[in-house]
Design a protein around this motif. Structure first.
Motif, PDB file in Angstrom:
ATOM      1  N   CYS A  52       0.749  -1.295  -0.044  1.00 56.99           N
ATOM      2  CA  CYS A  52      -0.002   0.096   0.039  1.00 56.99           C
ATOM      3  C   CYS A  52       0.970   1.205   0.029  1.00 56.99           C
ATOM      4  CB  CYS A  52      -0.666   0.005   1.099  1.00 56.99           C
ATOM      5  SG  CYS A  52      -2.126   1.301   1.301  1.00 56.99           S
ATOM      6  N   ARG A  53       1.824   1.329   0.676  1.00 58.91           N
ATOM      7  CA  ARG A  53       2.904   2.506   0.849  1.00 58.91           C
ATOM      8  C   ARG A  53       3.632   2.571  -0.454  1.00 58.91           C
ATOM      9  NH1 ARG A  53       5.511   5.767   4.808  1.00 58.91           N
ATOM     10  NH2 ARG A  53       6.655   7.135   3.459  1.00 58.91           N
ATOM     11  N   LEU A  54       3.871   1.326  -1.056  1.00 55.66           N
ATOM     12  CA  LEU A  54       4.612   1.414  -2.332  1.00 55.66           C
ATOM     13  C   LEU A  54       3.715   2.204  -3.284  1.00 55.66           C
ATOM     14  CD1 LEU A  54       7.153   1.095  -4.103  1.00 55.66           C
ATOM     15  CD2 LEU A  54       6.151  -1.355  -4.609  1.00 55.66           C
ATOM     16  N   ALA A  55       2.217   1.566  -3.459  1.00 57.38           N
ATOM     17  CA  ALA A  55       1.310   2.266  -4.378  1.00 57.38           C
ATOM     18  C   ALA A  55       1.224   3.604  -3.955  1.00 57.38           C
ATOM     19  CB  ALA A  55       0.125   1.432  -4.201  1.00 57.38           C
ATOM     20  N   MET A  56       1.089   4.091  -2.808  1.00 59.06           N
ATOM     21  CA  MET A  56       0.993   5.489  -2.660  1.00 59.06           C
ATOM     22  C   MET A  56       2.075   6.553  -2.892  1.00 59.06           C
ATOM     23  SD  MET A  56       0.504   6.780   1.550  1.00 59.06           S
ATOM     24  CE  MET A  56       2.225   6.828   1.995  1.00 59.06           C
ATOM     25  N   ASP A  57       3.156   6.094  -2.600  1.00 59.07           N
ATOM     26  CA  ASP A  57       4.452   6.791  -2.984  1.00 59.07           C
ATOM     27  C   ASP A  57       4.654   6.997  -4.330  1.00 59.07           C
ATOM     28  OD1 ASP A  57       4.892   7.119  -0.171  1.00 59.07           O
ATOM     29  OD2 ASP A  57       6.627   6.045   0.011  1.00 59.07           O
ATOM     30  N   THR A  58       4.161   6.153  -5.286  1.00 62.47           N
ATOM     31  CA  THR A  58       4.202   5.954  -6.697  1.00 62.47           C
ATOM     32  C   THR A  58       2.982   6.571  -7.393  1.00 62.47           C
ATOM     33  OG1 THR A  58       3.729   3.782  -6.862  1.00 62.47           O
ATOM     34  CG2 THR A  58       6.135   4.346  -6.517  1.00 62.47           C
ATOM     35  N   ALA A  59       1.753   6.659  -6.718  1.00 64.19           N
ATOM     36  CA  ALA A  59       0.740   6.908  -7.318  1.00 64.19           C
ATOM     37  C   ALA A  59       0.863   8.305  -8.311  1.00 64.19           C
ATOM     38  CB  ALA A  59      -0.548   7.351  -6.401  1.00 64.19           C
ATOM     39  N   ASN A  60       1.551   9.285  -7.815  1.00 65.10           N
ATOM     40  CA  ASN A  60       1.451  10.595  -8.694  1.00 65.10           C
ATOM     41  C   ASN A  60       2.596  10.263  -9.807  1.00 65.10           C
ATOM     42  OD1 ASN A  60      -0.098  12.065  -7.253  1.00 65.10           O
ATOM     43  ND2 ASN A  60       1.432  13.046  -5.992  1.00 65.10           N
ATOM     44  N   LEU A  61       3.481   9.462  -9.714  1.00 58.17           N
ATOM     45  CA  LEU A  61       4.326   9.249 -11.105  1.00 58.17           C
ATOM     46  C   LEU A  61       3.606   8.140 -11.995  1.00 58.17           C
ATOM     47  CD1 LEU A  61       7.880   8.384  -9.164  1.00 58.17           C
ATOM     48  CD2 LEU A  61       7.368  10.282 -10.920  1.00 58.17           C
ATOM     49  N   MET A  62       2.836   7.308 -11.384  1.00 56.38           N
ATOM     50  CA  MET A  62       2.243   6.326 -12.323  1.00 56.38           C
ATOM     51  C   MET A  62       0.722   6.860 -12.908  1.00 56.38           C
ATOM     52  SD  MET A  62       4.334   3.779 -12.193  1.00 56.38           S
ATOM     53  CE  MET A  62       3.450   2.423 -13.008  1.00 56.38           C
ATOM     54  N   MET A  63       0.338   7.724 -12.194  1.00 55.35           N
ATOM     55  CA  MET A  63      -0.949   7.865 -12.773  1.00 55.35           C
ATOM     56  C   MET A  63      -1.541   9.424 -12.631  1.00 55.35           C
ATOM     57  SD  MET A  63      -3.037   5.159 -10.304  1.00 55.35           S
ATOM     58  CE  MET A  63      -4.665   5.899 -10.963  1.00 55.35           C
ATOM     59  N   ALA A  64      -0.404  10.356 -11.840  1.00 55.39           N
ATOM     60  CA  ALA A  64      -0.721  11.677 -11.831  1.00 55.39           C
ATOM     61  C   ALA A  64      -2.257  11.829 -11.295  1.00 55.39           C
ATOM     62  CB  ALA A  64      -0.549  12.374 -13.467  1.00 55.39           C
ATOM     63  N   SER A  65      -2.433  11.144 -10.176  1.00 50.46           N
ATOM     64  CA  SER A  65      -3.472  11.170  -9.419  1.00 50.46           C
ATOM     65  C   SER A  65      -3.332  11.388  -8.007  1.00 50.46           C
ATOM     66  CB  SER A  65      -4.231   9.790  -9.663  1.00 50.46           C
ATOM     67  OG  SER A  65      -5.398   9.629  -8.840  1.00 50.46           O
ATOM     68  N   LEU A  66      -3.423  12.716  -7.472  1.00 46.40           N
ATOM     69  CA  LEU A  66      -3.545  12.922  -6.358  1.00 46.40           C
ATOM     70  C   LEU A  66      -4.500  12.552  -5.249  1.00 46.40           C
ATOM     71  CD1 LEU A  66      -1.941  14.621  -4.128  1.00 46.40           C
ATOM     72  CD2 LEU A  66      -3.242  16.662  -4.502  1.00 46.40           C
ATOM     73  N   PRO A  67      -6.000  12.258  -5.850  1.00 42.36           N
ATOM     74  CA  PRO A  67      -6.967  11.715  -4.906  1.00 42.36           C
ATOM     75  C   PRO A  67      -6.804  10.065  -4.824  1.00 42.36           C
ATOM     76  CG  PRO A  67      -7.882  12.964  -6.732  1.00 42.36           C
ATOM     77  CD  PRO A  67      -6.373  12.943  -6.978  1.00 42.36           C
ATOM     78  N   THR A  68      -5.980   9.420  -5.702  1.00 41.61           N
ATOM     79  CA  THR A  68      -5.632   8.069  -5.481  1.00 41.61           C
ATOM     80  C   THR A  68      -4.712   7.961  -4.396  1.00 41.61           C
ATOM     81  OG1 THR A  68      -6.213   7.452  -7.778  1.00 41.61           O
ATOM     82  CG2 THR A  68      -4.868   5.941  -6.556  1.00 41.61           C
ATOM     83  N   ALA A  69      -3.567   8.885  -4.409  1.00 37.70           N
ATOM     84  CA  ALA A  69      -2.514   8.688  -3.549  1.00 37.70           C
ATOM     85  C   ALA A  69      -3.101   9.191  -2.069  1.00 37.70           C
ATOM     86  CB  ALA A  69      -1.477   9.990  -3.853  1.00 37.70           C
ATOM     87  N   ASN A  70      -4.127  10.105  -2.069  1.00 37.64           N
ATOM     88  CA  ASN A  70      -4.717  10.430  -0.701  1.00 37.64           C
ATOM     89  C   ASN A  70      -5.656   9.315  -0.213  1.00 37.64           C
ATOM     90  OD1 ASN A  70      -3.502  12.907  -0.413  1.00 37.64           O
ATOM     91  ND2 ASN A  70      -5.288  14.161  -1.550  1.00 37.64           N
ATOM     92  N   ALA A  71      -6.342   8.758  -1.008  1.00 37.18           N
ATOM     93  CA  ALA A  71      -7.155   7.598  -0.709  1.00 37.18           C
ATOM     94  C   ALA A  71      -6.243   6.277  -0.187  1.00 37.18           C
ATOM     95  CB  ALA A  71      -7.857   6.787  -1.610  1.00 37.18           C
ATOM     96  N   LEU A  72      -5.086   6.000  -0.739  1.00 39.39           N
ATOM     97  CA  LEU A  72      -4.015   5.007  -0.515  1.00 39.39           C
ATOM     98  C   LEU A  72      -3.200   5.687   0.977  1.00 39.39           C
ATOM     99  CD1 LEU A  72      -2.463   4.267  -3.954  1.00 39.39           C
ATOM    100  CD2 LEU A  72      -3.504   2.678  -2.281  1.00 39.39           C
ATOM    101  N   ARG A  73      -2.943   6.972   1.215  1.00 39.85           N
ATOM    102  CA  ARG A  73      -2.604   7.474   2.489  1.00 39.85           C
ATOM    103  C   ARG A  73      -3.465   7.031   3.635  1.00 39.85           C
ATOM    104  NH1 ARG A  73      -3.139  12.784   2.378  1.00 39.85           N
ATOM    105  NH2 ARG A  73      -5.083  12.336   3.413  1.00 39.85           N
TER     106      ARG A  73
END
Length: 185
Positions: A141-162
Motif C-alpha cells: 500500500c505504501r509503495l502504491a501511495m508513494d508512486t501514485a503521482n508518478l504512475m497515474m498523476a492522481s492526487l486523489p488516489t494517493a490520498n485514498a492510499l494514504r
C-alpha cells in the motif's frame, strides 16, 4: 512473497497491469524497482516491528581503548536504525529496567561511554518471506501511495492510499505489540 509480488500488489492497487520482472523495460517496472528499496526502509522505520528488531552484544574486551568520542563499537551490517543502546547486563528483550546509554553514531561506528553494550536495532530486512502478512500489506500500500503521482498523476488516489496505509499500519502495529508481549512473557 517476493519483491515482484509486492510490486505487483502495489500496481494492482493503482489499477495498473502487473509486470513479469522488475528489470523489464517498462515504466511500471522501472518505477517499482527504484522505489521498492526506499519504501521498504520507510515501512521498517514506521514502527518497531517484532520481526525487524534484532539484538547484538558488543564487547570490546579488557583492552578496549577509549577515544575522544568514547568507546567505538562497530555497527551491525544490517542496521537500519538504532532502537536502544543499553549496558551489556545480560538481559535480553524488554527495554524496561535497562540502563539506557547516550550514544553517538558516526558512519559505521557507535560511540558510547562503556566497552560492553547491548545494541537493539531495527534491521534492514529485504527477504520478504521474513515479513508478516499484515506488514507486507502495509508495504504494498505504501509503495502504491508513494508512486501514485508518478504512475497515474492522481492526487486523489494517493490520498485514498494514504488513508488506507494509516489504517493498515495501525492494525499491523497493534498485532506486532501483542506478538511481542506473548513472545517475551
Amino acid at each position: 512473497m517476493t519483491a515482484l509480488d509486492v510490486a505487483n500488489e502495489a500496481l494492482a492497487l493503482l489499477g495498473i497491469e502487473p509486470v513479469f520482472a522488475l528489470d523489464e523495460q517498462t515504466k511500471s517496472a522501472r518505477v517499482m524497482s527504484h522505489y521498492l528499496p526506499i519504501v521498504t526502509e520507510r515501512v521498517l522505520m514506521d514502527f518497531p516491528w517484532s520481526f525487524a528488531i534484532k539484538w547484538v552484544r558488543s564487547d570490546l574486551g579488557a583492552n578496549a581503548v577509549r577515544t575522544e568520542f568514547g568507546f567505538a563499537h562497530p555497527v551491525p551490517v544490517d542496521l537500519l536504525s538504532v532502537y536502544l543502546i543499553s549496558i551489556g547486563d545480560g538481559s535480553i528483550g524488554n527495554k524496561m529496567g535497562k540502563t539506557h546509554l547516550y550514544f553517538q553514531r558516526m558512519g559505521d561506528i557507535i560511540y558510547t561511554d562503556t566497552s560492553l553494550v547491548d545494541i537493539t536495532y531495527i534491521a534492514r530486512i529485504t527477504d520478504y518471506s521474513e515479513w508478516t502478512s499484515q506488514v507486507l500489506s502495509c508495504l504494498s500500500c505504501r509503495l502504491a501511495m508513494d508512486t501514485a503521482n508518478l504512475m497515474m498523476a492522481s492526487l486523489p488516489t494517493a490520498n485514498a492510499l494514504r488513508d488506507r496505509y494509516a489504517m493498515l499500519i495501525r492494525v499491523a502495529a497493534a498485532s506486532s505489540v501483542v506478538e511481542q508481549h506473548f513472545i517475551k512473557n
